[in-house]
Design a protein around this motif. Sequence first.
Motif, PDB file in Angstrom:
ATOM      1  N   PHE A   1      -2.830  12.119   5.656  1.00 21.02           N
ATOM      2  CA  PHE A   1      -2.662  11.043   4.688  1.00 21.02           C
ATOM      3  C   PHE A   1      -3.831  10.953   3.724  1.00 21.02           C
ATOM      4  O   PHE A   1      -4.967  11.300   4.059  1.00 21.02           O
ATOM      5  CB  PHE A   1      -2.539   9.695   5.414  1.00 21.02           C
ATOM      6  CG  PHE A   1      -1.234   9.498   6.115  1.00 21.02           C
ATOM      7  CD1 PHE A   1      -1.031   9.985   7.396  1.00 21.02           C
ATOM      8  CD2 PHE A   1      -0.201   8.816   5.495  1.00 21.02           C
ATOM      9  CE1 PHE A   1       0.178   9.798   8.050  1.00 21.02           C
ATOM     10  CE2 PHE A   1       1.016   8.620   6.141  1.00 21.02           C
ATOM     11  CZ  PHE A   1       1.202   9.122   7.420  1.00 21.02           C
ATOM     12  N   GLY A   2      -3.533  10.462   2.519  1.00 21.83           N
ATOM     13  CA  GLY A   2      -4.576  10.049   1.606  1.00 21.83           C
ATOM     14  C   GLY A   2      -5.044   8.649   1.955  1.00 21.83           C
ATOM     15  O   GLY A   2      -4.547   8.030   2.906  1.00 21.83           O
ATOM     16  N   LYS A   3      -5.997   8.137   1.196  1.00 26.80           N
ATOM     17  CA  LYS A   3      -6.580   6.822   1.494  1.00 26.80           C
ATOM     18  C   LYS A   3      -5.688   5.670   1.038  1.00 26.80           C
ATOM     19  O   LYS A   3      -5.926   4.531   1.392  1.00 26.80           O
ATOM     20  CB  LYS A   3      -7.960   6.695   0.823  1.00 26.80           C
ATOM     21  CG  LYS A   3      -8.988   7.690   1.346  1.00 26.80           C
ATOM     22  CD  LYS A   3      -9.261   7.510   2.819  1.00 26.80           C
ATOM     23  CE  LYS A   3     -10.310   8.473   3.330  1.00 26.80           C
ATOM     24  NZ  LYS A   3     -10.441   8.408   4.810  1.00 26.80           N
ATOM     25  N   GLY A   4      -4.698   5.990   0.220  1.00 22.55           N
ATOM     26  CA  GLY A   4      -3.739   4.968  -0.186  1.00 22.55           C
ATOM     27  C   GLY A   4      -4.086   4.312  -1.517  1.00 22.55           C
ATOM     28  O   GLY A   4      -5.239   4.308  -1.966  1.00 22.55           O
ATOM     29  N   THR A   5      -3.063   3.756  -2.142  1.00 20.99           N
ATOM     30  CA  THR A   5      -3.198   2.968  -3.371  1.00 20.99           C
ATOM     31  C   THR A   5      -2.503   1.643  -3.150  1.00 20.99           C
ATOM     32  O   THR A   5      -1.334   1.609  -2.745  1.00 20.99           O
ATOM     33  CB  THR A   5      -2.543   3.678  -4.566  1.00 20.99           C
ATOM     34  OG1 THR A   5      -3.252   4.883  -4.852  1.00 20.99           O
ATOM     35  CG2 THR A   5      -2.545   2.785  -5.806  1.00 20.99           C
TER      36      THR A   5
ATOM     37  N   MET B   1       0.868  -1.174   0.000  1.00 21.49           N
ATOM     38  CA  MET B   1       0.000   0.000   0.000  1.00 21.49           C
ATOM     39  C   MET B   1       0.907   1.228   0.000  1.00 21.49           C
ATOM     40  O   MET B   1       1.908   1.258   0.731  1.00 21.49           O
ATOM     41  CB  MET B   1      -0.890  -0.022   1.242  1.00 21.49           C
ATOM     42  CG  MET B   1      -1.895   1.100   1.290  1.00 21.49           C
ATOM     43  SD  MET B   1      -3.210   0.870   0.084  1.00 21.49           S
ATOM     44  CE  MET B   1      -4.436   0.119   1.113  1.00 21.49           C
ATOM     45  N   TYR B   2       0.555   2.216  -0.791  1.00 27.84           N
ATOM     46  CA  TYR B   2       1.334   3.445  -0.880  1.00 27.84           C
ATOM     47  C   TYR B   2       0.460   4.625  -0.467  1.00 27.84           C
ATOM     48  O   TYR B   2      -0.643   4.819  -0.995  1.00 27.84           O
ATOM     49  CB  TYR B   2       1.858   3.645  -2.309  1.00 27.84           C
ATOM     50  CG  TYR B   2       2.962   2.680  -2.649  1.00 27.84           C
ATOM     51  CD1 TYR B   2       2.660   1.375  -3.041  1.00 27.84           C
ATOM     52  CD2 TYR B   2       4.298   3.052  -2.559  1.00 27.84           C
ATOM     53  CE1 TYR B   2       3.667   0.468  -3.333  1.00 27.84           C
ATOM     54  CE2 TYR B   2       5.316   2.151  -2.853  1.00 27.84           C
ATOM     55  CZ  TYR B   2       4.989   0.860  -3.237  1.00 27.84           C
ATOM     56  OH  TYR B   2       5.991  -0.036  -3.511  1.00 27.84           O
ATOM     57  N   PHE B   3       0.982   5.392   0.477  1.00 30.64           N
ATOM     58  CA  PHE B   3       0.257   6.546   0.987  1.00 30.64           C
ATOM     59  C   PHE B   3       0.984   7.833   0.606  1.00 30.64           C
ATOM     60  O   PHE B   3       2.198   7.956   0.794  1.00 30.64           O
ATOM     61  CB  PHE B   3       0.134   6.499   2.513  1.00 30.64           C
ATOM     62  CG  PHE B   3      -0.811   5.454   3.023  1.00 30.64           C
ATOM     63  CD1 PHE B   3      -0.347   4.235   3.481  1.00 30.64           C
ATOM     64  CD2 PHE B   3      -2.176   5.704   3.063  1.00 30.64           C
ATOM     65  CE1 PHE B   3      -1.215   3.269   3.963  1.00 30.64           C
ATOM     66  CE2 PHE B   3      -3.057   4.746   3.554  1.00 30.64           C
ATOM     67  CZ  PHE B   3      -2.573   3.529   3.991  1.00 30.64           C
ATOM     68  N   CYS B   4       0.201   8.778   0.115  1.00 34.41           N
ATOM     69  CA  CYS B   4       0.677  10.134  -0.096  1.00 34.41           C
ATOM     70  C   CYS B   4       0.259  10.931   1.145  1.00 34.41           C
ATOM     71  O   CYS B   4      -0.832  10.717   1.690  1.00 34.41           O
ATOM     72  CB  CYS B   4       0.019  10.711  -1.347  1.00 34.41           C
ATOM     73  SG  CYS B   4       0.459  12.417  -1.727  1.00 34.41           S
ATOM     74  N   ALA B   5       1.126  11.817   1.601  1.00 36.25           N
ATOM     75  CA  ALA B   5       0.810  12.579   2.806  1.00 36.25           C
ATOM     76  C   ALA B   5       1.343  14.003   2.666  1.00 36.25           C
ATOM     77  O   ALA B   5       2.264  14.265   1.893  1.00 36.25           O
ATOM     78  CB  ALA B   5       1.424  11.914   4.039  1.00 36.25           C
TER      79      ALA B   5
END
Lengths: 119, 114
Positions: free
Chosen positions: A109-113, A89-93
């Motif tokens: 954080f974003g919800k993730g990809t 899982m990759y999170f942008c923050a």
Amino acid sequence: AQKITQTQPGMFVQEKEAVTLDCTYDTSDPSYGLFWYKQPSSGEMIFLIYQGSYDQQNATEGRYSLNFQKARKSANLVISASQLGDSAMYFCAMREGYDYGGSQGNLIFGKGTKLSVKP
Amino acid sequence: AAGVIQSPRHLIKEKRETATLKCYPIPRHDTVYWYQQGPGQDPQFLISFYEKMQSDKGSIPDRFSAQQFSDYHSELNMSSLELGDSALYFCASSPGAGRGYEQYFGPGTRLTVT
């Protein structure tokens, strides 16, 4: 309003190919930082790359690069030459503001990809 | 290189019990952040400390309290535990002025409330 938006809940990529994970952000603060973290199934949160709002060049760290388009408020993560171990899982923050006097400012954080690398 | 240490790594508690999570930041890091990540969710900020003082507060329930000690380690105290408190709790540390952007996360404490 969502401050960090990751529109791709899941993505597949073939091993050795490049992949771009999207991230858009929303802030009125001129000073901010953008981060990408990787979270494998084991749960730990691994820091990948950072881009400051005043940085002129796109950040790069090994196979990771950040495509920073300030006017569009996007900070996409590019992973080159994907490996099986990149499945995670990759999170942008984002962190808003810059405090020269100390390290204040939590990450949003974003919800993730969820990235899956296929052999 | 030294990393953030969290203990315990796993914790199982019953409803209405209390729990204490500990965090030991990277040496010379003076700022600690606590985050809660529910199953399938993104991490949510709870609380942070800078130089042993609370610096910011997020969505931390009143049942939770935290502090940072003289050696910079931090503890998150959780009382009257509820099923919804089951989550992965991360501590992150940051080095301070001039390099304050980077937050390094510990391995997390997985709390299960039954």
